[in-house]
Motif scaffolding. Structure first.
Motif, short mmCIF file in Angstrom:
data_model
loop_
_atom_site.label_atom_id
_atom_site.label_comp_id
_atom_site.label_asym_id
_atom_site.label_seq_id
_atom_site.Cartn_x
_atom_site.Cartn_y
_atom_site.Cartn_z
N LEU A 141 0.86 -1.18 0.00
CA LEU A 141 0.00 0.00 0.00
C LEU A 141 0.89 1.23 0.00
O LEU A 141 1.80 1.34 0.82
N SER A 142 0.63 2.15 -0.92
CA SER A 142 1.41 3.39 -0.99
C SER A 142 0.46 4.58 -0.95
O SER A 142 -0.71 4.48 -1.35
N ALA A 143 0.97 5.69 -0.48
CA ALA A 143 0.19 6.92 -0.42
C ALA A 143 1.10 8.10 -0.70
O ALA A 143 2.31 8.03 -0.46
N ASP A 144 0.53 9.17 -1.22
CA ASP A 144 1.31 10.39 -1.41
C ASP A 144 0.43 11.61 -1.22
O ASP A 144 -0.78 11.56 -1.44
N LEU A 145 1.05 12.68 -0.77
CA LEU A 145 0.38 13.96 -0.54
C LEU A 145 1.22 15.05 -1.19
O LEU A 145 2.44 15.06 -1.04
N SER A 146 0.57 15.97 -1.91
CA SER A 146 1.27 17.04 -2.59
C SER A 146 0.58 18.38 -2.36
O SER A 146 -0.65 18.44 -2.23
N VAL A 147 1.39 19.42 -2.35
CA VAL A 147 0.89 20.79 -2.36
C VAL A 147 1.64 21.51 -3.48
O VAL A 147 2.88 21.50 -3.49
N VAL A 148 0.90 22.10 -4.42
CA VAL A 148 1.52 22.75 -5.58
C VAL A 148 0.96 24.17 -5.73
O VAL A 148 -0.18 24.43 -5.37
N SER A 149 1.76 25.05 -6.28
CA SER A 149 1.31 26.43 -6.48
C SER A 149 0.45 26.57 -7.73
O SER A 149 -0.22 27.59 -7.92
N ASN A 150 0.48 25.55 -8.60
CA ASN A 150 -0.36 25.53 -9.81
C ASN A 150 -0.47 24.08 -10.26
O ASN A 150 0.55 23.38 -10.33
N TYR A 151 -1.68 23.63 -10.53
CA TYR A 151 -1.89 22.26 -10.99
C TYR A 151 -1.86 22.25 -12.52
O TYR A 151 -2.81 22.62 -13.17
N LEU A 152 -0.71 21.83 -13.07
CA LEU A 152 -0.55 21.73 -14.52
C LEU A 152 -0.76 20.29 -14.96
O LEU A 152 -0.14 19.37 -14.39
N TRP A 153 -1.63 20.08 -15.93
CA TRP A 153 -1.89 18.75 -16.49
C TRP A 153 -1.76 18.84 -18.00
O TRP A 153 -2.49 19.58 -18.64
N ARG A 154 -0.79 18.13 -18.53
CA ARG A 154 -0.53 18.12 -19.96
C ARG A 154 -0.38 19.54 -20.52
O ARG A 154 -0.91 19.87 -21.57
N GLY A 158 -4.09 28.78 -9.90
CA GLY A 158 -4.12 28.80 -8.44
C GLY A 158 -3.48 27.54 -7.85
O GLY A 158 -3.15 26.60 -8.56
N PRO A 159 -3.33 27.50 -6.51
CA PRO A 159 -2.70 26.36 -5.86
C PRO A 159 -3.63 25.15 -5.76
O PRO A 159 -4.84 25.26 -5.98
N ALA A 160 -3.05 24.01 -5.41
CA ALA A 160 -3.84 22.79 -5.27
C ALA A 160 -3.23 21.91 -4.19
O ALA A 160 -2.02 21.90 -3.97
N VAL A 161 -4.12 21.17 -3.51
CA VAL A 161 -3.73 20.12 -2.57
C VAL A 161 -4.18 18.80 -3.18
O VAL A 161 -5.33 18.67 -3.60
N GLN A 162 -3.26 17.84 -3.24
CA GLN A 162 -3.51 16.61 -3.97
C GLN A 162 -3.06 15.40 -3.15
O GLN A 162 -2.16 15.52 -2.32
N GLY A 163 -3.67 14.27 -3.41
CA GLY A 163 -3.25 13.07 -2.71
C GLY A 163 -3.83 11.83 -3.33
O GLY A 163 -4.83 11.87 -4.07
N GLY A 164 -3.19 10.69 -3.05
CA GLY A 164 -3.67 9.45 -3.62
C GLY A 164 -3.29 8.25 -2.79
O GLY A 164 -2.41 8.31 -1.92
N LEU A 165 -3.97 7.14 -3.06
CA LEU A 165 -3.70 5.85 -2.45
C LEU A 165 -3.59 4.81 -3.56
O LEU A 165 -4.34 4.86 -4.54
N GLU A 166 -2.66 3.88 -3.39
CA GLU A 166 -2.48 2.83 -4.39
C GLU A 166 -2.17 1.50 -3.73
O GLU A 166 -1.36 1.43 -2.79
N LEU A 167 -2.82 0.45 -4.21
CA LEU A 167 -2.56 -0.91 -3.75
C LEU A 167 -1.94 -1.68 -4.89
O LEU A 167 -2.51 -1.76 -5.99
N GLY A 168 -0.75 -2.21 -4.65
CA GLY A 168 -0.04 -2.93 -5.69
C GLY A 168 0.23 -4.37 -5.30
O GLY A 168 0.39 -4.69 -4.11
N HIS A 169 0.30 -5.25 -6.27
CA HIS A 169 0.60 -6.66 -6.07
C HIS A 169 1.95 -6.96 -6.70
O HIS A 169 2.33 -6.34 -7.71
N ASP A 170 2.68 -7.91 -6.12
CA ASP A 170 4.02 -8.17 -6.64
C ASP A 170 4.02 -8.80 -8.03
O ASP A 170 5.06 -8.95 -8.65
N TYR A 185 -7.87 4.50 -11.18
CA TYR A 185 -7.00 3.92 -12.19
C TYR A 185 -6.53 2.53 -11.79
O TYR A 185 -6.58 2.15 -10.61
N MET A 186 -6.09 1.78 -12.76
CA MET A 186 -5.43 0.50 -12.52
C MET A 186 -4.55 0.17 -13.72
O MET A 186 -4.67 0.78 -14.79
N GLY A 187 -3.67 -0.79 -13.52
CA GLY A 187 -2.77 -1.14 -14.60
C GLY A 187 -1.92 -2.35 -14.26
O GLY A 187 -2.09 -2.98 -13.20
#
Length: 248
Positions: free
Chosen positions: A34-47, A55-67, A92-94
């Protein structure tokens, strides 16, 4: 935007694993992480385009991975769209394939971009293929479905997004990232004035990032991004933003 570079934490206590392995060498690490991440950015750029009206953004996610290479996760961020959307929720998944050469990578993915509080219908769904070798990576994303009220809208079925990147480790725990992408919309003609004139919405974008790891305090970055889209459709001014990310 998904951050899949987060450090993983075991689904079971690492100290417990070490203790069990000392008693019984046959005991191996659990197959799930199980992994997690938290981010704070001054601008959320996507592509290459801002999702927060610069403007700024607060972001975060959780991911469960199998070996085996399979993973599934979710990621969220605030946004600021004219349509009324205030937040984005991705699911998402992959699968990452195991290759003989550890420097090489190959994976497939799918991601659903949801904007639950939007006034209209702007959700869309992509599938993708990615690969790389050492410091080089590249991939392609294909939009298989778009929940659009306007059948000629952007971000709909048939859109293609191509991307490539270079990542280098520098002295003093610095990292250098270089990115390049191209968005090829299936409904690329967009009306830009009252006379009915249209312009293509397709665009290139590029960026450079300098990052610095700070141990338990996370990773800090300084970033530049820009696109060459038509000014009537996209904000093509250069964007400079800073970010902080912490993995758990």
């Amino acid at each position: 935007m998904i951050n899949r570079n987060a450090m993983t934490i075991s689904a079971a206590s690492p100290l417990m694993i070490v203790a069990l392995a000392a008693v019984n060498p046959a005991v191996a690490a659990p197959p799930l992480d199980l992994s997690a991440d938290l981010s704070v950015v001054s601008n959320y750029l996507w592509r290459g385009t801002s999702q927060t009206d610069d403007g700024p953004a607060v972001q975060g996610g959780l991911e469960l991975g199998h070996d085996s290479g399979f993973y599934i996760g979710t990621w969220a961020s605030n946004v600021d769209f004219e349509s009324g959307a205030n937040y984005e929720l991705d699911i998402y998944m992959g699968f990452d394939f195991t290759l003989p050469d550890e420097a090489a990578s190959l994976g497939v993915n799918t991601i659903y971009y949801a904007y639950p509080d939007d006034d209209g219908s702007i959700d869309f769904w992509e599938i993708g293929l990615s690969g790389g070798y050492d410091f080089f990576s590249a991939g392609i994303q294909y939009t298989v479905w778009g929940d659009k009220d306007n059948e000629d809208a952007l971000f709909d079925q048939g859109d293609l997004y191509y991307y490539a990147g270079l990542d280098f480790e520098l002295p003093y725990e610095l990292g250098l990232g270089i990115q390049l992408g191209y968005y090829d919309f299936t409904n690329d003609r967009v009306e830009v004035d009252e006379l009915g004139n249209t312009r293509s919405a397709n665009y290139w974008h590029w960026g450079v990032s300098i990052s610095r790891e700070a141990g338990e305090f996370g990773t800090f970055s300084f970033n530049y991004e820009q696109n060459d889209g038509r000014s009537e459709i996209w904000d093509n001014d250069p964007k400079f933003w800073i970010g902080w990310n912490k993995s758990f």
